[in-house]
Design a protein around this motif. Structure first.
Motif, PDB file in Angstrom:
ATOM      1  N   MET A  14     -35.151   3.758 -14.409  1.00 54.10           N
ATOM      2  CA  MET A  14     -36.506   4.146 -14.033  1.00 54.10           C
ATOM      3  C   MET A  14     -37.454   3.788 -15.167  1.00 54.10           C
ATOM      4  O   MET A  14     -37.084   3.850 -16.323  1.00 54.10           O
ATOM      5  N   TYR A  15     -38.657   3.427 -14.758  1.00 53.15           N
ATOM      6  CA  TYR A  15     -39.653   3.017 -15.743  1.00 53.15           C
ATOM      7  C   TYR A  15     -40.788   4.036 -15.776  1.00 53.15           C
ATOM      8  O   TYR A  15     -41.367   4.368 -14.730  1.00 53.15           O
ATOM      9  N   HIS A  16     -41.096   4.533 -16.964  1.00 52.89           N
ATOM     10  CA  HIS A  16     -42.202   5.474 -17.156  1.00 52.89           C
ATOM     11  C   HIS A  16     -43.503   4.671 -17.179  1.00 52.89           C
ATOM     12  O   HIS A  16     -43.825   4.027 -18.166  1.00 52.89           O
ATOM     13  N   TYR A  17     -44.252   4.742 -16.094  1.00 56.14           N
ATOM     14  CA  TYR A  17     -45.444   3.907 -15.876  1.00 56.14           C
ATOM     15  C   TYR A  17     -46.694   4.579 -16.435  1.00 56.14           C
ATOM     16  O   TYR A  17     -47.536   5.091 -15.719  1.00 56.14           O
ATOM     17  N   THR A  75     -38.781  -6.411 -15.940  1.00 53.12           N
ATOM     18  CA  THR A  75     -39.018  -6.418 -17.385  1.00 53.12           C
ATOM     19  C   THR A  75     -38.580  -7.759 -17.950  1.00 53.12           C
ATOM     20  O   THR A  75     -37.675  -8.405 -17.427  1.00 53.12           O
ATOM     21  N   LYS A  76     -39.264  -8.157 -18.987  1.00 56.23           N
ATOM     22  CA  LYS A  76     -38.963  -9.423 -19.636  1.00 56.23           C
ATOM     23  C   LYS A  76     -39.193  -9.245 -21.129  1.00 56.23           C
ATOM     24  O   LYS A  76     -40.154  -8.600 -21.544  1.00 56.23           O
ATOM     25  N   THR A  77     -38.319  -9.813 -21.923  1.00 52.79           N
ATOM     26  CA  THR A  77     -38.494  -9.774 -23.370  1.00 52.79           C
ATOM     27  C   THR A  77     -39.308 -10.987 -23.797  1.00 52.79           C
ATOM     28  O   THR A  77     -38.995 -12.118 -23.425  1.00 52.79           O
ATOM     29  N   THR A  78     -40.376 -10.714 -24.532  1.00 55.91           N
ATOM     30  CA  THR A  78     -41.237 -11.793 -25.022  1.00 55.91           C
ATOM     31  C   THR A  78     -41.213 -11.773 -26.547  1.00 55.91           C
ATOM     32  O   THR A  78     -40.610 -10.896 -27.156  1.00 55.91           O
ATOM     33  N   ALA A  79     -41.906 -12.716 -27.143  1.00 53.94           N
ATOM     34  CA  ALA A  79     -42.006 -12.764 -28.603  1.00 53.94           C
ATOM     35  C   ALA A  79     -42.731 -11.528 -29.140  1.00 53.94           C
ATOM     36  O   ALA A  79     -42.616 -11.186 -30.310  1.00 53.94           O
ATOM     37  N   TYR A  80     -43.490 -10.844 -28.273  1.00 51.37           N
ATOM     38  CA  TYR A  80     -44.258  -9.665 -28.684  1.00 51.37           C
ATOM     39  C   TYR A  80     -43.587  -8.356 -28.285  1.00 51.37           C
ATOM     40  O   TYR A  80     -44.147  -7.295 -28.460  1.00 51.37           O
ATOM     41  N   GLY A  81     -42.402  -8.433 -27.708  1.00 47.95           N
ATOM     42  CA  GLY A  81     -41.694  -7.238 -27.275  1.00 47.95           C
ATOM     43  C   GLY A  81     -41.472  -7.241 -25.776  1.00 47.95           C
ATOM     44  O   GLY A  81     -41.594  -8.269 -25.110  1.00 47.95           O
ATOM     45  N   LYS A  82     -41.157  -6.074 -25.232  1.00 50.33           N
ATOM     46  CA  LYS A  82     -40.859  -5.944 -23.811  1.00 50.33           C
ATOM     47  C   LYS A  82     -42.152  -6.001 -22.983  1.00 50.33           C
ATOM     48  O   LYS A  82     -43.134  -5.340 -23.302  1.00 50.33           O
ATOM     49  N   ALA A  83     -42.135  -6.788 -21.906  1.00 52.47           N
ATOM     50  CA  ALA A  83     -43.261  -6.885 -20.972  1.00 52.47           C
ATOM     51  C   ALA A  83     -42.780  -6.410 -19.615  1.00 52.47           C
ATOM     52  O   ALA A  83     -41.646  -6.661 -19.218  1.00 52.47           O
ATOM     53  N   VAL A  84     -43.653  -5.703 -18.908  1.00 52.18           N
ATOM     54  CA  VAL A  84     -43.314  -5.172 -17.594  1.00 52.18           C
ATOM     55  C   VAL A  84     -44.321  -5.696 -16.586  1.00 52.18           C
ATOM     56  O   VAL A  84     -45.524  -5.688 -16.823  1.00 52.18           O
ATOM     57  N   SER A  85     -43.800  -6.162 -15.462  1.00 56.48           N
ATOM     58  CA  SER A  85     -44.637  -6.630 -14.363  1.00 56.48           C
ATOM     59  C   SER A  85     -44.377  -5.731 -13.165  1.00 56.48           C
ATOM     60  O   SER A  85     -43.229  -5.505 -12.788  1.00 56.48           O
TER      61      SER A  85
END
Length: 160
Positions: free
Chosen positions: A1-4, A20-30
């Motif tokens: 579960m994701y805390h939105y 979720t995706k890991t980017t150069a800046y950390g975790k990104a959520v779409s």
């Protein structure tokens, strides 16, 4: 579960519908169909039996796309009062009820309401203009510009 928490509310968790995706800046959520999710959350907030919290009040205002100044004018209070309610959560009963009614009318596409909010925001925009005077070889000239203040940056146009 994701805390939105990105929606501005502390009590929203997503069971699915996000990636979720890991980017150069950390975790990104779409979030899938975020507009529909925001509308669903607003419906829940408006229909809750208890008084609105400050965060819920702000959430509804942002969903309508109006500034604190515009909301204050339409509710007959100061901009500082709206700011205090949003930060400290002590929204008076009458303003709580008025906010819920405004949101419901907005969500149903009430054009007169949207036009009224847009008129108030346009007046605010015109009030917060600055005159820039420039001295030149042929004397003074002036231009009018919108003030680049944080308050004005918060004022999106109401979607129609």
């Amino acid at each position: 579960m994701y805390h939105y928490t990105e929606c501005g509310l502390d009590n929203v968790w997503l069971a699915n519908g996000y990636t979720t995706k890991t980017t150069a800046y950390g975790k990104a959520v779409s979030v899938a169909d975020a507009d529909q999710l925001q509308a669903l959350l607003a419906e829940r907030v408006v229909s809750k039996p208890a008084r609105l919290s400050g965060k819920e009040f702000r959430f509804l205002r942002v969903q309508m796309g109006i500034s604190q100044a515009t909301l204050a004018k339409t509710q007959g209070v100061s901009e500082q009062a709206v700011s205090l309610w949003e930060r400290h959560g002590k929204v008076p009963k009458a303003n709580d009820a008025l906010m819920r009614l405004c949101y419901l009318a907005h969500a149903q596409g009430d054009e007169p309401l949207r036009e009224a909010f847009n008129r108030v925001m346009e007046v605010e925009r015109l009030i917060h203009q600055k005159i820039v005077a420039t001295a030149g070889p042929k004397g003074w000239k002036s231009t009018v510009e919108e003030e680049p203040t944080e308050r004005l940056a918060e004022r999106p146009a109401v979607a129609t």
